[in-house]
Design a protein around this motif. Structure first.
Motif, mmCIF file in Angstrom:
data_model
loop_
_atom_site.group_PDB
_atom_site.id
_atom_site.type_symbol
_atom_site.label_atom_id
_atom_site.label_comp_id
_atom_site.label_asym_id
_atom_site.label_seq_id
_atom_site.Cartn_x
_atom_site.Cartn_y
_atom_site.Cartn_z
ATOM 1 N N GLY A 35 0.799 -1.223 0.000
ATOM 2 C CA GLY A 35 0.000 0.000 0.000
ATOM 3 C C GLY A 35 0.823 1.261 0.000
ATOM 4 O O GLY A 35 0.614 2.129 0.841
ATOM 5 N N GLY A 93 3.914 8.584 11.994
ATOM 6 C CA GLY A 93 2.875 7.911 11.218
ATOM 7 C C GLY A 93 1.711 7.475 12.094
ATOM 8 O O GLY A 93 1.767 7.514 13.330
ATOM 9 N N PHE A 119 -6.791 -4.492 9.047
ATOM 10 C CA PHE A 119 -5.371 -4.197 8.810
ATOM 11 C C PHE A 119 -4.536 -4.959 9.841
ATOM 12 O O PHE A 119 -4.890 -5.005 11.026
ATOM 13 N N TYR A 122 -3.048 -3.937 13.889
ATOM 14 C CA TYR A 122 -3.796 -3.612 15.107
ATOM 15 C C TYR A 122 -3.655 -4.692 16.179
ATOM 16 O O TYR A 122 -3.390 -4.402 17.341
ATOM 17 N N ASN A 164 -11.706 1.438 11.346
ATOM 18 C CA ASN A 164 -10.916 1.933 10.213
ATOM 19 C C ASN A 164 -11.856 2.139 9.018
ATOM 20 O O ASN A 164 -12.343 1.181 8.450
ATOM 21 N N ASP A 196 -8.978 4.891 12.769
ATOM 22 C CA ASP A 196 -7.852 5.007 11.837
ATOM 23 C C ASP A 196 -8.436 5.614 10.567
ATOM 24 O O ASP A 196 -9.190 4.961 9.852
ATOM 25 N N VAL A 198 -6.695 7.111 7.929
ATOM 26 C CA VAL A 198 -5.639 7.465 6.962
ATOM 27 C C VAL A 198 -6.159 7.587 5.525
ATOM 28 O O VAL A 198 -5.524 8.232 4.700
ATOM 29 N N TYR A 199 -7.308 6.956 5.229
ATOM 30 C CA TYR A 199 -7.847 7.043 3.856
ATOM 31 C C TYR A 199 -9.002 8.043 3.762
ATOM 32 O O TYR A 199 -9.810 7.959 2.842
ATOM 33 N N SER A 227 -2.653 10.334 9.294
ATOM 34 C CA SER A 227 -1.286 10.693 8.894
ATOM 35 C C SER A 227 -1.265 11.357 7.528
ATOM 36 O O SER A 227 -2.274 11.436 6.833
ATOM 37 N N THR A 235 4.571 7.827 2.270
ATOM 38 C CA THR A 235 4.511 6.831 3.349
ATOM 39 C C THR A 235 5.837 6.721 4.105
ATOM 40 O O THR A 235 5.857 6.283 5.250
ATOM 41 N N ARG A 238 6.861 9.314 7.604
ATOM 42 C CA ARG A 238 6.509 8.940 8.974
ATOM 43 C C ARG A 238 5.988 10.122 9.801
ATOM 44 O O ARG A 238 6.462 10.384 10.918
HETATM 45 C C1 LIG Z 1 -5.482 1.167 7.452
HETATM 46 C C2 LIG Z 1 -4.071 1.637 7.547
HETATM 47 N N1 LIG Z 1 -3.684 2.322 8.632
HETATM 48 C C3 LIG Z 1 -2.420 2.759 8.762
HETATM 49 C C4 LIG Z 1 -1.460 2.516 7.793
HETATM 50 C C5 LIG Z 1 -0.071 3.012 8.019
HETATM 51 O O1 LIG Z 1 -0.083 4.412 8.102
HETATM 52 P P1 LIG Z 1 1.227 5.232 8.442
HETATM 53 O O2 LIG Z 1 2.119 5.226 7.236
HETATM 54 O O3 LIG Z 1 0.730 6.596 8.736
HETATM 55 O O4 LIG Z 1 1.884 4.604 9.606
HETATM 56 C C6 LIG Z 1 -1.810 1.776 6.667
HETATM 57 C C7 LIG Z 1 -0.792 1.441 5.647
HETATM 58 O O5 LIG Z 1 -0.989 0.631 4.764
HETATM 59 C C8 LIG Z 1 -3.148 1.349 6.531
HETATM 60 O O6 LIG Z 1 -3.566 0.667 5.449
#
Ligand SMILES: Cc1ncc(COP(=O)(O)O)c(C=O)c1O
Length: 399
Positions: A35, A93, A119, A122, A164, A196, A198-199, A227, A235, A238
């Motif tokens: 990813g 991150g 993911f 966790y 998430n 979470d 991030v997306y 992040s 990515t 960090r």
């Molecule tokens: C759902 C999810 N959370 C967190 C991360 C990692 O995020 P970061 O680079 O901010 O640590 C990823 C990376 O693939 C992810 O898919």
């Protein structure tokens, strides 16, 4: 020497994914597995990072301006009041923000609810902090949440639930109704929620990202983690953060300082530029990813995959192998690497519950493949040609 290892270290096993990564490297396979984008990060933020290094922002640092921008964003996008001085912790991150959060809230034996699939990191963080992951499966094909199952998973030992959305690996965006069910359960059981997000900016088909903290009574019990990684294609920088009520944020901050002291200083400086990107930047990001999603869905449909569920967010496709293919996910990916020169991820690593074996021996958790489409159009086109060639040669019959 193994006897010297801690119980935690011994409990961490390499996944089949790691072995396949090695095979993929040996075969020089096109990477649709991991990813991270293979296209350049935005020029203006790269310049900001270079300038920060040249201006000697190279020592331990806490760049408070990030907290100010994040707090503004929370107000502007979600209508949430967040105090930038006390409620935000800059971390390495989302990954570190999440780990530090687990250490901040978990006592031995505390239960933390996770959705299945989820993911991979966790459950490891929860276990390392002494907690016990409790899984609630999302129902395929659309990965819907069963309210009864969720309610039954809460107990007096529940410390938190992890949410998430948009979701890795499925691309699901939790609906408002589902968020209300989760919020209701948290209020009833006086539980925390760790999100979470991030997306948050990679979301399609008129879906809107709603932060769980926005629901009634939730901000005081929610820790938001996010992040720069995915939104700005950095990515490796960090830079991430946790947003929490001040007492929890303070505990996360103390743990973050003990673990890493601070996030990389020049990239914190560059984050100030990233976080002031224009609305057009986020619109273009979304539209570009939408085109990539449609491209890869079309490609896979053309070779026999059936999309009962099209992802609504993130940059992953999590798709079941065609019924005509009797291979397991791991066997399929091995063939994909060796015969097509393309690597994806076997889905089983994202499932945590004991698989229910069906009579055909392969259970549904061993039938999913995750494709990452956060790749340049050139990479996606090259992968498409290889995948088509493989299936034209009779790969499906071979299955
Ligand atoms: C759902 C999810 N959370 C967190 C991360 C990692 O995020 P970061 O680079 O901010 O640590 C990823 C990376 O693939 C992810 O898919």
């Amino acid at each position: 020497m193994e006897g010297k290892l801690s119980a935690v270290a011994k409990s961490l096993k390499p996944s089949p994914i790691q072995e396949l990564s090695l095979l993929a490297q040996r075969c020089n396979a096109i990477n649709l597995a991991e990813g991270f984008p293979d296209f350049p990060a935005p020029l203006r933020i790269k310049h900001a990072a270079i300038q920060a290094i040249n201006s000697d922002f190279n020592q331990y640092a806490h760049v408070q301006g990030i907290c100010d921008h994040v707090a503004n964003k929370m107000k502007h996008i979600h209508g949430l009041d967040v105090d930038p001085a006390t409620d935000i912790v800059i971390c390495c991150g989302q990954t570190e923000a999440f780990a530090a959060t687990m250490f901040a809230i978990i006592n031995p034996g505390d239960e933390v609810i996770l959705f299945d699939p989820s993911f991979e990191t966790y459950d490891t963080c929860i276990t390392m902090a002494g907690g016990v992951p409790v899984y609630v499966s999302l129902e395929p094909p659309c990965w819907t949440l069963d309210a009864d199952k969720l309610m039954k998973s809460f107990t007096s030992r529940t410390k938190a639930i992890v949410l998430n959305s948009p979701h890795n690996p499925t691309g699901k965006v939790f609906t408002q109704d589902e968020l209300e069910i989760i919020a209701g359960a948290c209020r009833t059981w006086d539980s925390l929620a760790v999100t979470d997000e991030v997306y948050e900016h990679i979301i399609y088909d008129n879906e809107k990202h709603i932060s769980l903290a926005k629901l009634p009574g939730m901000q005081r019990r929610t820790i938001i983690t996010s992040s720069l990684s995915k939104t700005f294609s950095v990515t490796g920088w960090r830079i991430g953060w946790a947003i929490a009520p001040s007492c929890i944020a303070s505990a996360i901050r103390n743990i973050h300082v003990k673990l890493t002291d601070s996030a990389p200083a020049p990239f914190q400086e560059a984050a100030l530029t990233a976080l002031t990107s224009s609305p057009e930047y986020f619109e273009t990001l979304k539209n570009d990813y939408l085109k990539k999603r449609d491209f890869i869905v079309e490609l896979l449909e053309s070779v026999g995959f059936d999309f009962k569920f099209k992802p609504k967010g993130s940059f992953f496709l999590f798709v079941k192998l065609p019924d005509s293919c009797t291979l397991s996910d791991v066997e399929f990916v091995e063939k994909l690497i060796k015969q097509a020169g393309v690597v994806a991820v076997p889905g089983r690593g994202f499932f945590h519950q004991v698989a229910e074996k069906s009579q055909t021996a392969v259970c549904y958790q061993d039938r999913y493949i995750r494709f990452a489409y956060c790749k340049s159009n050139a990479t996606l086109n090259a992968a498409a040609q290889k995948i088509k060639r493989l299936f034209n040669k009779g790969f499906s019959a071979d299955c």
